[in-house]
Design an enzyme around this catalytic site. Structure first.
Site, short mmCIF file in Angstrom:
data_model
loop_
_atom_site.label_atom_id
_atom_site.label_comp_id
_atom_site.label_asym_id
_atom_site.label_seq_id
_atom_site.Cartn_x
_atom_site.Cartn_y
_atom_site.Cartn_z
N ARG A 98 1.15 -0.82 -0.02
CA ARG A 98 -0.10 -0.02 0.12
C ARG A 98 1.17 1.35 -0.17
O ARG A 98 1.65 1.16 0.74
CB ARG A 98 -0.73 0.23 1.18
CG ARG A 98 -2.10 -1.30 1.46
CD ARG A 98 -3.20 -0.64 2.34
NE ARG A 98 -3.92 -1.75 2.43
CZ ARG A 98 -3.75 -3.26 2.98
NH1 ARG A 98 -1.99 -3.45 3.41
NH2 ARG A 98 -4.41 -3.93 3.00
N LYS A 150 -2.35 -0.28 7.89
CA LYS A 150 -3.63 -0.76 7.95
C LYS A 150 -4.02 -1.27 8.66
O LYS A 150 -5.29 -1.36 9.82
CB LYS A 150 -4.19 -0.76 6.55
CG LYS A 150 -6.19 -1.07 6.10
CD LYS A 150 -6.52 -1.21 4.67
CE LYS A 150 -7.46 -1.63 4.57
NZ LYS A 150 -8.24 -1.71 3.74
N HIS A 165 -3.77 3.55 -5.22
CA HIS A 165 -3.95 1.45 -5.06
C HIS A 165 -3.92 0.67 -6.53
O HIS A 165 -4.01 -0.19 -6.66
CB HIS A 165 -5.62 1.33 -4.93
CG HIS A 165 -5.78 1.12 -3.22
ND1 HIS A 165 -4.94 0.76 -3.02
CD2 HIS A 165 -5.98 2.21 -1.55
CE1 HIS A 165 -4.87 0.45 -1.23
NE2 HIS A 165 -5.57 1.49 -0.93
N ARG A 200 -0.38 -1.50 -6.22
CA ARG A 200 -1.16 -2.19 -5.59
C ARG A 200 -2.29 -3.28 -5.97
O ARG A 200 -2.14 -4.54 -6.68
CB ARG A 200 -2.00 -1.89 -4.40
CG ARG A 200 -1.73 -3.65 -3.11
CD ARG A 200 -2.50 -3.10 -2.72
NE ARG A 200 -3.01 -3.85 -1.59
CZ ARG A 200 -2.62 -4.38 -0.59
NH1 ARG A 200 -1.27 -4.38 -0.48
NH2 ARG A 200 -3.29 -5.23 0.20
N HIS A 246 -6.49 -10.31 2.03
CA HIS A 246 -8.09 -10.06 1.80
C HIS A 246 -8.58 -11.77 2.66
O HIS A 246 -8.53 -12.68 2.88
CB HIS A 246 -8.30 -10.14 0.26
CG HIS A 246 -8.40 -9.60 -0.16
ND1 HIS A 246 -7.89 -8.85 -1.41
CD2 HIS A 246 -7.66 -8.21 0.25
CE1 HIS A 246 -7.76 -7.48 -1.92
NE2 HIS A 246 -7.25 -7.17 -0.91
N TYR A 285 -10.96 -6.93 -5.96
CA TYR A 285 -10.08 -5.68 -6.14
C TYR A 285 -9.42 -5.51 -7.55
O TYR A 285 -8.95 -4.56 -7.08
CB TYR A 285 -9.13 -6.08 -4.83
CG TYR A 285 -8.08 -5.36 -4.04
CD1 TYR A 285 -8.80 -4.14 -3.31
CD2 TYR A 285 -6.55 -5.27 -4.61
CE1 TYR A 285 -7.73 -3.03 -3.47
CE2 TYR A 285 -5.94 -4.50 -4.44
CZ TYR A 285 -6.15 -3.40 -3.94
OH TYR A 285 -5.26 -2.42 -3.65
#
Length: 180
Positions: free
Chosen positions: A40, A64, A128, A131, A154, A163
């Site tokens: 990230r 995060k 993002h 990523r 995840h 995603y």
């Protein structure tokens, strides 16, 4: 509202690399690190030279999640790190601001990426994107959604596929030739 997408076209990735390289090595290297590690932006920006130079892994505590993550540095990335950090000190930030002694901020990273992507004719770009691009190509090369799910942290394969834009891509492909 636009959703941030991965960059799916290798030629666009190459063009963005060239655009950033012409501008400066910091911006180019940020993109290189982002698409090759899947970290990230909040975990990339605070990295220091000592975190990557002469290392076998990037070891971070994710902002995060608070979890410790180890990411191996492959041979080609190792060479780029050595070249990029050649004249830098161990304590230097990898992505220093030109205005302060701190790393660039997320907003600045966004502007850098957005401008380079726009010049390459891309929209739906954000921090993002790097990523997601990593994830997209990792999945395309390996088809190992379970491993990618672990890499990204995840909770389900369906989240990972959504995603990285695979789910939508599959829907689009299945409907493209459908007609009644």
């Amino acid at each position: 509202m636009n959703t941030v997408q991965p960059i799916r076209d290798p030629q666009k990735i190459k063009l963005i690399k060239q655009n950033l390289r012409r501008r400066n090595s910091r911006d180019w290297f940020l993109f290189i690190m982002g698409i090759n590690t899947g970290l990230r932006i909040s975990d990339l920006l605070p990295l220091r030279v000592r975190d990557v130079r002469n290392q076998t892994h990037i070891v971070i505590k994710e902002k995060k999640t608070g979890k410790t993550k180890r990411f191996p540095i492959n041979y080609s990335l190792k060479e780029l790190i050595e070249s990029y950090t050649f004249d830098m000190q161990d304590y230097d930030f990898l992505f220093p601001s030109h205005k302060t002694d701190l790393p660039i901020q997320r907003g600045q990273a966004y502007k850098i990426l957005n401008q380079a992507a726009s010049e390459a004719g891309l929209t739906e770009i954000g921090t993002h994107t790097m990523r997601k691009t990593f994830g997209y190509f990792y999945y395309k090369q390996t088809k190992d959604v379970a491993m990618l799910q672990k890499i990204f942290g995840h909770s389900a394969p369906s989240i990972t596929l959504r995603y990285i834009g695979i789910e939508q891509e599959q829907i689009d492909e299945s409907l493209f030739n459908f007609s009644l």
